[in-house]
Design a protein around this motif. Structure first.
Motif, short mmCIF file in Angstrom:
data_model
loop_
_atom_site.label_atom_id
_atom_site.label_comp_id
_atom_site.label_asym_id
_atom_site.label_seq_id
_atom_site.Cartn_x
_atom_site.Cartn_y
_atom_site.Cartn_z
N LEU A 168 -35.82 -0.75 -67.96
CA LEU A 168 -36.89 -0.29 -67.42
C LEU A 168 -36.76 0.13 -65.61
O LEU A 168 -36.96 -0.42 -64.88
CB LEU A 168 -38.10 -0.19 -67.93
N VAL A 169 -35.96 1.55 -65.09
CA VAL A 169 -35.94 2.05 -63.75
C VAL A 169 -36.56 3.25 -63.94
O VAL A 169 -36.32 4.41 -65.15
CB VAL A 169 -34.25 2.43 -63.65
N THR A 170 -37.35 4.29 -62.69
CA THR A 170 -38.19 5.00 -62.31
C THR A 170 -37.51 5.31 -61.28
O THR A 170 -37.03 4.81 -59.74
CB THR A 170 -39.18 4.90 -62.53
N GLU A 200 -38.84 -1.03 -62.51
CA GLU A 200 -38.28 -1.19 -60.96
C GLU A 200 -38.23 0.75 -60.52
O GLU A 200 -37.70 1.54 -61.03
CB GLU A 200 -36.11 -1.27 -62.04
N ILE A 201 -38.42 0.42 -59.29
CA ILE A 201 -38.92 2.07 -58.75
C ILE A 201 -37.42 1.95 -57.46
O ILE A 201 -37.02 0.75 -56.75
CB ILE A 201 -40.23 2.25 -58.32
N ILE A 211 -27.51 4.28 -62.91
CA ILE A 211 -28.01 3.13 -63.57
C ILE A 211 -27.57 3.03 -65.16
O ILE A 211 -27.54 2.54 -66.07
CB ILE A 211 -29.04 2.42 -62.88
N ALA A 212 -28.50 4.48 -65.35
CA ALA A 212 -29.34 5.30 -66.47
C ALA A 212 -27.93 5.00 -66.90
O ALA A 212 -26.90 5.33 -68.64
CB ALA A 212 -30.19 6.03 -66.58
N GLN A 213 -26.72 5.66 -66.74
CA GLN A 213 -25.01 6.46 -66.86
C GLN A 213 -24.09 5.15 -66.89
O GLN A 213 -23.49 5.40 -68.41
CB GLN A 213 -24.99 6.78 -65.92
N ALA A 232 -33.21 2.35 -69.85
CA ALA A 232 -34.11 3.73 -70.31
C ALA A 232 -34.88 4.18 -68.60
O ALA A 232 -35.13 3.10 -67.98
CB ALA A 232 -35.23 3.82 -70.84
N ILE A 233 -34.64 5.05 -68.35
CA ILE A 233 -34.78 6.31 -66.78
C ILE A 233 -36.59 6.86 -67.56
O ILE A 233 -35.89 7.78 -68.36
CB ILE A 233 -33.82 6.55 -66.42
#
Length: 133
Positions: free
Chosen positions: A38-40, A76-77, A86-88, A94-95
């Protein structure tokens, strides 16, 4: 400037988000060698750091969904460009929170939500000589 949603609209959006996100979480855990990531990015007020802690309404929803699934996945922020890259390129990423755009759909992103909606406005003094559309 963000606008407030009505409580009913917010609850409906939250329910849709929960159902779809749980489906994503369930799929990510079914025999995949790659765990869910999980990234944001900093995007107040939905997800941001405050006094060193990640917070915001979307963060709260994601954490609650993880808790309900018995998952202890860290969030992760990152700077937006890095999180998006990263999401690509990596599987099971999941972003959040990301706007649904035709370009992102064309890149193969799937969307869950909406979680929140925004309307933007520009304000100027009535005596401002510039012309705004």
């Amino acid at each position: 400037m963000p606008t407030r949603q009505s409580p009913l609209t917010y609850r409906i959006a939250q329910k849709i988000f929960r159902v779809l996100f749980i489906a994503v979480l369930s799929h990510a855990g079914l025999g995949n060698a790659n765990p869910l990531r999980l990234v944001t990015a900093e995007e107040p007020p939905t997800n941001h750091t405050h006094e060193g802690q990640l917070t915001g309404i979307t963060v709260d929803i994601v954490r609650e969904l993880l808790r309900r699934q018995g998952m202890d996945t860290p969030i992760e922020i990152l700077p937006w460009a890095r999180a998006f890259a990263i999401a690509q390129r990596e599987p099971n990423v999941a972003i959040f929170t990301a706007a649904r755009t035709p370009e992102r759909k064309a890149l193969g992103f799937s969307f869950v939500g909406p979680v929140t909606t925004r309307k933007h406005a520009l304000f100027a003094h009535a005596n401002d000589a510039r012309y705004y559309r």
